[in-house]
Design a protein around this motif. Structure first.
Motif, PDB file in Angstrom:
ATOM      1  N   ILE A   1      40.233  14.574   8.760  1.00 50.00           N
ATOM      2  CA  ILE A   1      40.159  14.906  10.182  1.00 50.00           C
ATOM      3  C   ILE A   1      41.394  14.421  10.933  1.00 50.00           C
ATOM      4  CG2 ILE A   1      37.628  14.891  10.239  1.00 50.00           C
ATOM      5  CD1 ILE A   1      37.889  12.053  11.543  1.00 50.00           C
ATOM      6  N   SER A   2      41.561  14.938  12.134  1.00 50.59           N
ATOM      7  CA  SER A   2      42.683  14.520  12.977  1.00 50.59           C
ATOM      8  C   SER A   2      42.636  13.028  13.243  1.00 50.59           C
ATOM      9  CB  SER A   2      42.629  15.261  14.313  1.00 50.59           C
ATOM     10  OG  SER A   2      43.438  14.578  15.259  1.00 50.59           O
ATOM     11  N   PRO A   3      43.767  12.332  13.076  1.00 53.68           N
ATOM     12  CA  PRO A   3      43.783  10.897  13.374  1.00 53.68           C
ATOM     13  C   PRO A   3      43.960  10.618  14.872  1.00 53.68           C
ATOM     14  CG  PRO A   3      45.914  11.582  12.499  1.00 53.68           C
ATOM     15  CD  PRO A   3      45.038  12.815  12.518  1.00 53.68           C
ATOM     16  N   HIS A   4      44.098  11.676  15.681  1.00 46.99           N
ATOM     17  CA  HIS A   4      44.456  11.467  17.096  1.00 46.99           C
ATOM     18  C   HIS A   4      43.341  11.779  18.087  1.00 46.99           C
ATOM     19  CE1 HIS A   4      48.525  11.016  15.623  1.00 46.99           C
ATOM     20  NE2 HIS A   4      48.472  12.217  15.064  1.00 46.99           N
TER      21      HIS A   4
ATOM     22  N   ASP B   1      38.266  10.798  22.839  1.00 44.39           N
ATOM     23  CA  ASP B   1      36.844  11.175  22.853  1.00 44.39           C
ATOM     24  C   ASP B   1      36.671  12.675  22.694  1.00 44.39           C
ATOM     25  OD1 ASP B   1      36.098   8.491  23.309  1.00 44.39           O
ATOM     26  OD2 ASP B   1      36.585   8.737  25.432  1.00 44.39           O
ATOM     27  N   ALA B   2      37.615  13.300  21.983  1.00 41.63           N
ATOM     28  CA  ALA B   2      37.500  14.739  21.722  1.00 41.63           C
ATOM     29  C   ALA B   2      36.794  14.927  20.377  1.00 41.63           C
ATOM     30  CB  ALA B   2      38.887  15.375  21.689  1.00 41.63           C
ATOM     31  N   PRO B   3      36.063  16.020  20.223  1.00 41.20           N
ATOM     32  CA  PRO B   3      35.372  16.252  18.953  1.00 41.20           C
ATOM     33  C   PRO B   3      36.376  16.500  17.822  1.00 41.20           C
ATOM     34  CG  PRO B   3      35.230  18.195  20.353  1.00 41.20           C
ATOM     35  CD  PRO B   3      35.851  17.112  21.182  1.00 41.20           C
ATOM     36  N   VAL B   4      35.967  16.159  16.597  1.00 36.22           N
ATOM     37  CA  VAL B   4      36.805  16.449  15.435  1.00 36.22           C
ATOM     38  C   VAL B   4      36.101  17.489  14.575  1.00 36.22           C
ATOM     39  CG1 VAL B   4      37.877  14.178  15.387  1.00 36.22           C
ATOM     40  CG2 VAL B   4      35.793  14.591  14.060  1.00 36.22           C
ATOM     41  N   SER B   5      36.868  18.057  13.648  1.00 32.64           N
ATOM     42  CA  SER B   5      36.281  19.015  12.724  1.00 32.64           C
ATOM     43  C   SER B   5      36.724  18.639  11.321  1.00 32.64           C
ATOM     44  CB  SER B   5      36.762  20.427  13.063  1.00 32.64           C
ATOM     45  OG  SER B   5      36.436  21.306  12.010  1.00 32.64           O
TER      46      SER B   5
ATOM     47  N   PHE C   1      47.900  33.533  -1.825  1.00 35.95           N
ATOM     48  CA  PHE C   1      47.567  32.307  -1.087  1.00 35.95           C
ATOM     49  C   PHE C   1      47.239  32.726   0.343  1.00 35.95           C
ATOM     50  CE2 PHE C   1      48.766  28.415  -3.576  1.00 35.95           C
ATOM     51  CZ  PHE C   1      48.886  29.069  -4.791  1.00 35.95           C
ATOM     52  N   CYS C   2      46.417  31.928   1.024  1.00 33.10           N
ATOM     53  CA  CYS C   2      45.969  32.378   2.344  1.00 33.10           C
ATOM     54  C   CYS C   2      45.561  31.211   3.235  1.00 33.10           C
ATOM     55  CB  CYS C   2      44.807  33.346   2.200  1.00 33.10           C
ATOM     56  SG  CYS C   2      43.420  32.651   1.281  1.00 33.10           S
ATOM     57  N   ALA C   3      45.454  31.505   4.522  1.00 33.56           N
ATOM     58  CA  ALA C   3      44.976  30.533   5.501  1.00 33.56           C
ATOM     59  C   ALA C   3      44.280  31.290   6.611  1.00 33.56           C
ATOM     60  CB  ALA C   3      46.147  29.733   6.082  1.00 33.56           C
ATOM     61  N   ALA C   4      43.301  30.639   7.247  1.00 26.90           N
ATOM     62  CA  ALA C   4      42.650  31.231   8.414  1.00 26.90           C
ATOM     63  C   ALA C   4      42.419  30.152   9.456  1.00 26.90           C
ATOM     64  CB  ALA C   4      41.327  31.882   8.020  1.00 26.90           C
ATOM     65  N   GLN C   5      42.932  30.392  10.652  1.00 27.70           N
ATOM     66  CA  GLN C   5      42.733  29.445  11.742  1.00 27.70           C
ATOM     67  C   GLN C   5      41.425  29.749  12.450  1.00 27.70           C
ATOM     68  OE1 GLN C   5      46.706  30.346  13.521  1.00 27.70           O
ATOM     69  NE2 GLN C   5      46.993  28.126  13.488  1.00 27.70           N
ATOM     70  N   GLU C   6      40.693  28.702  12.831  1.00 26.95           N
ATOM     71  CA  GLU C   6      39.382  28.855  13.467  1.00 26.95           C
ATOM     72  C   GLU C   6      39.526  28.711  14.990  1.00 26.95           C
ATOM     73  OE1 GLU C   6      36.160  29.716  12.573  1.00 26.95           O
ATOM     74  OE2 GLU C   6      36.151  29.624  14.760  1.00 26.95           O
ATOM     75  N   GLY C   7      39.423  29.839  15.679  1.00 27.49           N
ATOM     76  CA  GLY C   7      39.555  29.815  17.136  1.00 27.49           C
ATOM     77  C   GLY C   7      38.453  29.021  17.814  1.00 27.49           C
ATOM     78  N   GLY C   8      37.325  28.867  17.126  1.00 26.87           N
ATOM     79  CA  GLY C   8      36.209  28.149  17.712  1.00 26.87           C
ATOM     80  C   GLY C   8      36.425  26.643  17.808  1.00 26.87           C
ATOM     81  N   PHE C   9      37.416  26.114  17.114  1.00 21.69           N
ATOM     82  CA  PHE C   9      37.740  24.690  17.231  1.00 21.69           C
ATOM     83  C   PHE C   9      39.056  24.527  17.973  1.00 21.69           C
ATOM     84  CE2 PHE C   9      39.650  20.699  15.628  1.00 21.69           C
ATOM     85  CZ  PHE C   9      38.710  19.830  16.158  1.00 21.69           C
ATOM     86  N   MET C  10      38.978  24.117  19.211  1.00 22.59           N
ATOM     87  CA  MET C  10      40.147  23.880  20.063  1.00 22.59           C
ATOM     88  C   MET C  10      41.084  25.084  20.084  1.00 22.59           C
ATOM     89  SD  MET C  10      40.851  19.837  19.415  1.00 22.59           S
ATOM     90  CE  MET C  10      40.743  19.378  21.131  1.00 22.59           C
ATOM     91  N   GLY C  11      40.502  26.267  20.069  1.00 23.58           N
ATOM     92  CA  GLY C  11      41.314  27.482  20.184  1.00 23.58           C
ATOM     93  C   GLY C  11      42.272  27.704  19.029  1.00 23.58           C
ATOM     94  N   GLY C  12      41.991  27.064  17.893  1.00 26.39           N
ATOM     95  CA  GLY C  12      42.880  27.243  16.743  1.00 26.39           C
ATOM     96  C   GLY C  12      44.205  26.500  16.901  1.00 26.39           C
ATOM     97  N   ALA C  13      44.248  25.566  17.855  1.00 27.61           N
ATOM     98  CA  ALA C  13      45.515  24.886  18.145  1.00 27.61           C
ATOM     99  C   ALA C  13      45.946  23.986  16.990  1.00 27.61           C
ATOM    100  CB  ALA C  13      45.393  24.083  19.432  1.00 27.61           C
ATOM    101  N   VAL C  14      47.257  23.824  16.870  1.00 28.44           N
ATOM    102  CA  VAL C  14      47.840  23.132  15.718  1.00 28.44           C
ATOM    103  C   VAL C  14      48.079  21.651  16.011  1.00 28.44           C
ATOM    104  CG1 VAL C  14      49.790  23.061  14.110  1.00 28.44           C
ATOM    105  CG2 VAL C  14      48.984  25.258  15.013  1.00 28.44           C
TER     106      VAL C  14
END
Lengths: 299, 238
Positions: free
Chosen positions: A33-36, A41-45, A63-76
């Motif tokens: 999970i995100s260390p930041h 107090d933001a949710p993690v995934s 090879f592939c990747a999919a960003q999940e818009g449902g978690f923080m708008g897919g932000a990086v």
């Protein structure tokens, strides 16, 4: 028909690639999970908003990747970006046949701003390293959060972009522009203007995306297959000649359309007789109209 | 420092750089090399024209001066926030600039970025952050967004962000924080000309920023995540 827009990232991976073929690297069970986020107090995934791995597309391992818009708008953020970079580097190490990126992102995750910005630039370089290894990279844009900011740049570092009309591809979001430059500059509540400016049809006509698909997983799947084949034909690696061509196309675009104030004007300038009808066209009739009017897509 | 003062310190052996609509281009003498110089000034907003001007200069350098090192001088308030730029597809212009820098690297040009004044998000990601290595002057400002705007969007109180920024490099603007996270190779003090000559000598071919961020403690997970994926295992405990 199954809407691409409405699916989650994992549903897209499950349905776009050959059945049961997706194998995830660092799956949620790994609990990376995100260390930041905790200190805000933001949710993690457990996947930090992106699934990366390998799968089979029409019989071909990719090879592939999919960003999940449902978690923080897919932000990086730091982990999200590192997963993309790691997947791309492994694709190079294992001489992958192709990479398919299912992008949906607001860009840099502001909760971890500095780390996110560096992470996106690492993804950009990793995409170009992948192309330099002769591996085509194609980007699919059709999620409800669009593809903005640094990820809008990453998409255009890929060999080809596949979009639906509902997909949006841009740099700054309309709200950001409205906040900075006023509602008269860009009215973010004018949804029709937002779609005319950032949506798949305009991007296809301008040459910023090379394939337009109806909002249907099967169409995106076919788009990905076609985009990979077209990328091989056009040449996967960057070359001086290709970038000089892109340079002149982008220069001509400013010369031809720089005075336009609305995308409608650019469509008229392209010779489309009834530009106002474009937003209402279904994907197939739009593709037919666009075929004779769209600009050659820079690679 | 304005770019002319910076250029005088960077290039004691002489330079020929012109400024036109906030776009800088030209060449300079560094030790025994000619170096191509490109960049922006006056906190330029990066719109489609200035992104394309920088790309054109880099392509010309690749074509006409094979192997000549390139220095990118960064001073920008970020991407231009206009409807017109979005309509024209500014992300494609930014990507084009990034691809041109990448082509130059692969064609044998060493590329150094220098944030001499201000670097923000979209203007930085396709210029200095695309270089082999990016450096900064001590007084430079580097950030994604100001803390007040960040507070609005993240809904975290500004006071809390200011407090966190004091101890955590992930929020605070400033070159030291980017250095801790590996995005800035080093902050130049003293003899700028000597620093540039050394940077050109040391320029890494591969992207090693995540490893640097881990070694310096600013990004604790990025490199571990990349390593885990490459090795096909879970992230190892630090």
């Amino acid at each position: 028909m199954s809407s691409y827009l409405e699916l989650t990232a994992r549903e897209r991976l499950a349905r776009l690639f050959d059945t049961g073929s997706f194998e995830e690297f660092l799956p949620p069970a790994a609990r990376v999970i995100s260390p930041h986020l905790a200190q805000l107090d933001a949710p993690v995934s457990f996947d930090d908003g992106v699934a990366v791995g390998r799968a089979v597309l029409d019989g071909v391992p990719v090879f592939c990747a999919a960003q999940e818009g449902g978690f923080m708008g897919g932000a990086v953020g730091e982990v999200h970006g590192a997963k993309l970079t790691g997947m791309l580097r492994r694709a190079v190490a294992e001489r992958a046949s192709a990479v398919v990126l299912l992008l949906e992102s607001g860009g840099v995750r502001l909760h971890e701003a500095n780390a996110g910005l560096i992470a996106v630039s690492e993804v950009m370089r990793a995409v170009l390293d992948t192309r330099a290894a002769g591996i085509p990279v194609v980007a699919l844009v059709g999620g409800s959060n669009g593809c903005f900011g640094g990820m809008g740049i990453v998409a255009r570092c890929a060999n080809a972009v596949v979009m639906s009309e509902e997909g949006r591809l841009a740099m700054s979001g309309p709200e950001v522009i409205e906040t900075a430059s006023g509602v008269e500059e860009f009215d973010s509540r004018d949804r029709a203007l937002v779609w005319r400016t950032t949506g798949g049809k305009h991007r296809y006509l301008m040459g910023d995306c090379q394939f337009i698909a109806a909002d249907d997983v099967a169409r995106f799947r076919q788009g990905a297959v076609d985009a990979i084949a077209a990328s091989r034909t056009a040449g996967v690696e960057l070359s001086l000649a290709a970038l000089e061509t892109e340079q002149s196309l982008l220069g001509e675009r400013i010369a031809r359309f720089g005075e336009c104030t609305d995308p409608l004007d650019t469509w008229t300038a392209l010779g489309i007789a009834d530009a106002k009808a474009v937003p209402m066209m279904d994907a197939d009739s739009f593709a037919a109209t666009a075929a004779t009017h769209r600009l050659g897509g820079p690679q | 420092m304005n770019w002319i003062e910076v250029a005088a310190l960077l290039f004691p052996a002489g330079y020929s750089i012109t400024e036109r609509d906030n776009f800088l281009s030209g060449s300079a003498r560094v030790g025994e090399f000619d170096v191509a110089v490109v960049g922006t000034t006056e906190h330029a907003p990066i719109g489609v024209e200035i992104a394309l001007a920088q790309a054109k200069f880099i392509l010309q350098t690749v074509r006409e001066h094979p192997g000549r090192p390139i220095l990118i001088l960064v001073d920008t308030q970020g991407q231009r926030l206009r409807h017109r730029d979005e309509m024209l597809g500014i992300n494609s212009y930014m990507a084009h600039l990034g691809k041109c820098v990448d082509l130059a690297r692969r064609s044998g040009h060493k590329i150094i970025g220098l944030v001499y004044d201000q670097a923000l998000s979209g203007g930085f990601i396709t210029s200095g952050l695309m270089a082999d290595a990016c450096y900064a002057l001590p007084d430079a400002t580097i950030r994604v967004m100001g803390l007040p705007a960040m507070a609005r969007i993240t809904k975290v109180p500004e006071e809390r962000l200011i407090e966190l920024a004091a101890s955590n490099p992930v929020f605070a603007p400033g070159p030291e924080n980017y250095a801790r996270m590996g995005g800035i190779e080093a902050i130049w003090q003293g003899d700028l000309g000597a620093s540039l000559a050394k940077a050109l000598q040391d320029a890494p071919q591969a992207d090693s920023r995540s490893a640097l961020g881990q070694a310096r403690g600013g990004r604790k997970l990025a490199q571990s995540v990349i390593d885990a994926i490459l090795a096909g295992r879970n992230v190892l405990a630090p």
